[in-house]
Design a protein around this motif. Structure first.
Motif, PDB file in Angstrom:
ATOM      1  N   SER A 164       0.835  -1.203   0.000  1.00  0.00           N
ATOM      2  CA  SER A 164       0.000   0.000   0.000  1.00  0.00           C
ATOM      3  C   SER A 164       0.871   1.255   0.000  1.00  0.00           C
ATOM      4  N   GLY A 211       2.110   1.700  -3.545  1.00  0.00           N
ATOM      5  CA  GLY A 211       1.039   2.235  -4.384  1.00  0.00           C
ATOM      6  C   GLY A 211       0.838   3.721  -4.162  1.00  0.00           C
ATOM      7  N   TYR A 212       0.897   4.117  -2.908  1.00  0.00           N
ATOM      8  CA  TYR A 212       0.756   5.537  -2.575  1.00  0.00           C
ATOM      9  C   TYR A 212       1.899   6.353  -3.187  1.00  0.00           C
ATOM     10  N   LYS A 247       3.579   9.791  -9.965  1.00  0.00           N
ATOM     11  CA  LYS A 247       2.949  10.143 -11.238  1.00  0.00           C
ATOM     12  C   LYS A 247       2.488  11.595 -11.227  1.00  0.00           C
ATOM     13  N   SER A 248       1.869  12.007 -10.139  1.00  0.00           N
ATOM     14  CA  SER A 248       1.411  13.393 -10.030  1.00  0.00           C
ATOM     15  C   SER A 248       2.591  14.358 -10.049  1.00  0.00           C
ATOM     16  N   ALA A 305       3.811   5.528  -5.758  1.00  0.00           N
ATOM     17  CA  ALA A 305       3.692   5.520  -7.220  1.00  0.00           C
ATOM     18  C   ALA A 305       2.650   6.530  -7.684  1.00  0.00           C
ATOM     19  N   ASN A 306       1.536   6.602  -6.970  1.00  0.00           N
ATOM     20  CA  ASN A 306       0.493   7.565  -7.313  1.00  0.00           C
ATOM     21  C   ASN A 306       1.014   8.992  -7.181  1.00  0.00           C
ATOM     22  N   ARG A 307       1.702   9.269  -6.087  1.00  0.00           N
ATOM     23  CA  ARG A 307       2.245  10.613  -5.880  1.00  0.00           C
ATOM     24  C   ARG A 307       3.368  10.921  -6.858  1.00  0.00           C
TER      25      ARG A 307
END
Length: 187
Positions: free
Chosen positions: A105, A108-109, A115-116, A111-113
């Motif tokens: 998790s 994933g967090y 990308k942003s 990776a999401n940040r």
């Protein structure tokens, strides 16, 4: 006579359900005796009191705990070394599963940040690039009335080439520093 610590710490019966775990034979007997007592510690039978605060205990409750008494052997179960190892293995497995789920998790967090962050970085780079183009064009337009359009373009272009070469030289020195860090042989 001194009462057992578990018997002394017992609360009076209430509406909440009781747990069946006991500290000793004495507290089990105290639980049975307390069940017959009212909320103020007065028993149904005359002559007996269950006033725990005063230190008086009924005669049928022992005053001390005997650890060698095998009257309740199921309460004295001690786990074997094999059971301890099995429990340790199960706990370790549970811990590793929880840690793996947490790290997934977390990844994933991140990776999401990430990308942003890349999207915002690319947008910022594009906007700064457009701003530098606008400044360059503005500088050419501002110099045109003074020296003419062709000479203004050569002056602005030459200055940008000089600044670019200085920045390129700084980049080369940083790359050489990185290269030298990997080229060194450790004794």
């Amino acid at each position: 006579m001194r009462a057992n610590s578990c018997a002394r710490a017992r609360a009076w019966p209430s509406a909440s359900p009781r747990r069946s775990v006991s500290c000793s034979r004495a507290s089990s007997a105290a639980r049975v005796a307390d069940a017959a007592a009212g909320p103020q510690g007065v028993r149904e039978q005359p002559g007996e009191t269950a006033d725990i605060g005063s230190g008086k205990i009924p005669a049928d409750i022992p005053s001390e705990f005997d650890p060698d008494n095998d009257e309740f052997p199921e309460e004295r179960h001690t786990p074997s070394l094999l059971e301890d190892v099995v429990h340790l293995f199960e706990d370790t497995k549970t811990y590793l599963e929880a840690e793996t789920a947490f790290q997934k998790s977390r990844g994933g967090y991140v990776a999401n940040r990430l990308k942003s962050a890349v999207a915002y970085g690319a947008a910022a780079f594009g906007v700064f690039h457009l701003a530098l183009i606008a400044l360059t064009v503005g500088l050419v337009i501002a110099l045109s009335p003074l020296v003419g359009p062709w000479l203004a373009t050569l002056i602005v272009g030459g200055l940008l080439i000089v600044v670019g070469l200085v920045l390129l030289r700084g980049l080369k020195s940083k790359i050489d520093d990185i290269r030298s860090a990997f080229d060194r042989e450790e004794p």
